[in-house]
Enzyme design. Structure first.
Site, PDB file in Angstrom:
ATOM      1  N   THR A  74       0.825  -1.200   0.000  1.00  0.00           N
ATOM      2  CA  THR A  74       0.000   0.000   0.000  1.00  0.00           C
ATOM      3  C   THR A  74       0.859   1.251   0.000  1.00  0.00           C
ATOM      4  OG1 THR A  74      -1.581   1.275   1.346  1.00  0.00           O
ATOM      5  CG2 THR A  74      -0.099  -0.197   2.515  1.00  0.00           C
ATOM      6  N   TYR A 110      -2.394   0.008  10.634  1.00  0.00           N
ATOM      7  CA  TYR A 110      -2.495  -0.580   9.298  1.00  0.00           C
ATOM      8  C   TYR A 110      -1.224  -0.319   8.495  1.00  0.00           C
ATOM      9  CZ  TYR A 110      -3.856  -1.050   4.405  1.00  0.00           C
ATOM     10  OH  TYR A 110      -3.898  -1.389   3.075  1.00  0.00           O
TER      11      TYR A 110
END
Length: 671
Positions: A448, A491
């Protein structure tokens, strides 16, 4: 595999077991609404004698029992001796005056009897945490206490249910018959937790075998006695939600008059159970909702009417999936990107194993779509945290795509431990499986852009309806791979750890691994939420005529990328893995597809003819005001570039969402 037809209702009534703690008014009301929504008609809960005598206990039960009784066919389980009355000073001890229990039962019938028809007498008497049989080694105290209470229950016109032992004990049940207890009750409970506390490798022989043995004993003493499954369930502590579905289906087929499934909601980690605080993780994951109330797969399927008992010949699942050799394993293959990638590979004749736990709402529809299109698809419903299942999926693979993850920043802030277990530890499980069982298989990992942090060092300014960097060169090219990593939010940390492990396994162990650091991917087969998949979420809200919540001012800029371009990128990297091993590449739409949230909303209004009402909230932790990926390195390495412009891609997604409801396949299968 077992087919679960859509629209087929559960074929027998069922209920839940749920213990409520004093003061949980809001949880009770939420549970009632949820249980009724999935079709439950009955509820088993405890009415603790000890709690009832404690300060505030009577007032709690005065609210709880009528509230539950109005919603369900209620079965109260009456147990736990008040310590002041106990021979041992513990809730598990027999009362000094055995008839005190019958008196308590009588008072419960007088006070609450209009709200139920049956009363369960004690719970798991062979469990030392419920009945201290060491102080009652010949069971004389128990039999006298329960016998007196059962006699009075039946005398007053109610039905008594004898609490079931756990594990099932035919010798104990025979003793209850010889002592006359079975002659005074109308039903006997059975507890069994196959796959959780009862092992098929040792004591568990299946519901039919155990209940046939139970039936034979009951017929000796009182043939009209009913058998009720007063507790059965399956813990998803390993993340295997599909197995919970299969165990529920087996329980539906069991030869018993009633089924109570344990339970509705997971226990929060900070709440102690009988054995102690988080003594055994299995206790904490028995619900069909997690501890935050988020539905697991079983709840979603029950709500959709997609659960029915198996046929007798398939009542037990195969112990493992025999994966084909030379297959492509897609970890997270029922997800948004994974299902699109699987479809493309299957269209090209590849043997594909889709490994997914179906934990994200909507992905079961992606699996159904794949199975409807490809008869040779091999689904493997399991979780990244299950090392054995990961090993099995990877063994014999010729290529592995790892797309599975906990995907929401917001969820990671609520439960960082779960986020780490899935994203970081789960990825390590995949890498170790490769290293030990398929060291020649290449791996491409979905990372990501959050590994670059909030980009707080960039000077930003508002230009029109976008936040843009002052640095015009950066604005024109985007963030490159030489940008320093800056993990932010749990995250970002968990994905960043996974990202670095994937790269390091190429260097330390010679694995053929590479990483794609993705921006915002969107397109068909995406079921977006506020937390992840915002482009689809905006469209879904607009199509439903519902408001959209903007966190921040809505001028955050993202370089959105259509899923077809993302699939091409994954395949391009895999195709050149020997020259790209050990490298990370940015993957996004680039400057030509950089657009703000409010600009996307404007385009959605043009496409749908509906302008969503806006609700405003504060900026969320970890949100980047601007992120655009510099994809020139990927272009130079593979020739890949984005081909779908964001407006055309948005139109494609809108058309798919509008046609999705009418085009859903009839079923999906689980293994």
């Amino acid at each position: 595999m077992n087919s679960l037809p859509a629209g087929s209702a559960v074929q027998r009534p069922f209920g839940f077991v749920e213990w409520f703690r004093p003061g949980e008014h809001d949880r009770v009301m939420a549970a009632i609404d949820g249980m009724r929504a999935v079709g439950a008609t009955s509820l088993r809960t405890h009415l603790s004698w000890a709690d009832h005598q404690a300060p505030g206990g009577t007032e709690w039960h005065d609210w709880l029992i009528p509230t539950l009784g109005q919603a369900f066919d209620l079965l109260p389980c009456l147990h736990y001796t008040p310590p002041s009355l106990s021979r041992t000073g513990m809730c598990t001890g027999a009362p000094r005056r055995l008839r005190d229990y019958a008196d308590f039962v009588d008072s419960v019938l007088s006070r609450y009897g209009e709200h139920f028809r049956h009363v369960e007498l004690w719970n798991e008497p062979n469990n030392l945490l419920d009945w201290d049989w060491r102080e009652d080694h010949d069971w004389l105290l128990f039999c006298e206490m329960i016998g007196d209470a059962a006699h009075w229950v039946e005398h007053r016109g109610y039905k008594a249910v004898l609490g079931g032992p756990c594990p099932f004990d035919p010798n104990w049940l025979t003793l209850m018959g010889e002592r006359g207890v079975l002659g005074k009750v109308s039903a006997v409970g059975f507890h069994g937790f196959p796959g959780t506390w009862d092992s098929e490798a040792s004591t568990w022989r299946g519901f039919e075998v155990h209940l046939q043995a139970m039936r034979a004993i009951l017929d000796r003493f009182k043939p009209d006695l009913q058998i009720w499954l007063t507790e059965t369930g399956y813990s998803t502590w390993r993340g295997d939600e599909a197995e919970q579905v299969e165990r529920f289906r087996q329980a539906l087929a069991a030869p018993a008059e009633r089924l109570y499934w344990y339970g509705w909601q997971d226990i929060p980690r900070d709440v102690p159970v009988q054995e102690g605080l988080y003594f055994d993780p299995r206790h904490y994951h028995l619900g069909i909702n997690d501890a935050q109330g988020r539905p697991k797969l079983l709840r979603r399927l029950l709500e959709a009417g997609m659960v029915k008992p198996p046929q007798p010949a398939t009542s037990l699942p195969a112990p493992s999936l025999q994966t084909p050799r030379d297959h492509v394993a897609i970890i997270g293959g029922a997800g948004f990107i994974g299902s699109n990638l699987a479809d493309a590979l299957l269209n090209d004749g590849e043997h594909v194993v889709v490994f997914d736990n179906l934990a994200r709402p909507g992905v079961e529809r992606n699996l159904a779509w794949l199975q409807d299109r490809h008869a040779d698809l091999r689904p493997m419903l399991a979780d990244l945290r299950d090392v054995g299942a990961v090993n099995e999926a990877v063994t014999g693979a010729k290529a592995v795509y790892h797309l599975a993850a906990q995907v929401a920043v917001t969820s990671s802030l609520i439960d960082p431990r779960h986020d780490f277990a899935v994203n970081a530890e789960g990825t390590l499980n995949v890498l170790e499986a490769l290293r030990r069982h398929a060291p020649e298989a290449p791996l491409v990992f979905a990372s990501t852009n959050k590994v670059y942090g909030q980009l707080a060092d960039l000077e930003m300014r508002q230009v029109g309806r976008q936040h843009l960097p002052y640095d015009t060169a950066l604005r024109a090219l985007g963030i490159a791979e030489d940008r320093a990593l800056d993990f932010c939010t749990p995250y970002g940390c968990s994905k960043g750890v996974a990202d670095q492990y994937v790269l390091d396994y190429a260097h330390s162990f010679g694995l053929r691994t590479a990483v794609l650091r993705m921006s915002c991917i969107y397109g068909p087969r995406q079921f977006g939420t506020e937390d992840q998949g915002w482009v689809a979420h905006f469209l879904l809200r607009a199509l439903a005529g519902e408001p959209v919540t903007l966190y921040g001012d809505g001028m955050q800029v993202r370089d959105v990328l259509h899923v077809s371009d993302a699939v091409s990128a994954y395949r391009a990297v895999m195709g050149s893995i020997d020259t790209l091993r050990g490298r990370a590449f940015n993957l996004g739409g680039g400057p030509s597809n950089a657009v703000s949230l409010v600009e996307v909303l404007d385009e959605i209004a043009l496409l749908t003819g509906r302008r969503s009402a806006l609700q405003r909230e504060a900026w969320r932790t970890g949100d980047q005001p601007w992120f655009v990926a510099d994809t020139r390195t990927l272009l130079a390495a593979t020739g890949w570039q984005a081909r779908v412009g964001w407006r055309d891609g948005l139109r494609d997604l809108a058309e798919w969402l509008q046609g999705d409801a009418a085009d859903r396949p009839a079923h999906f299968a689980i293994a």
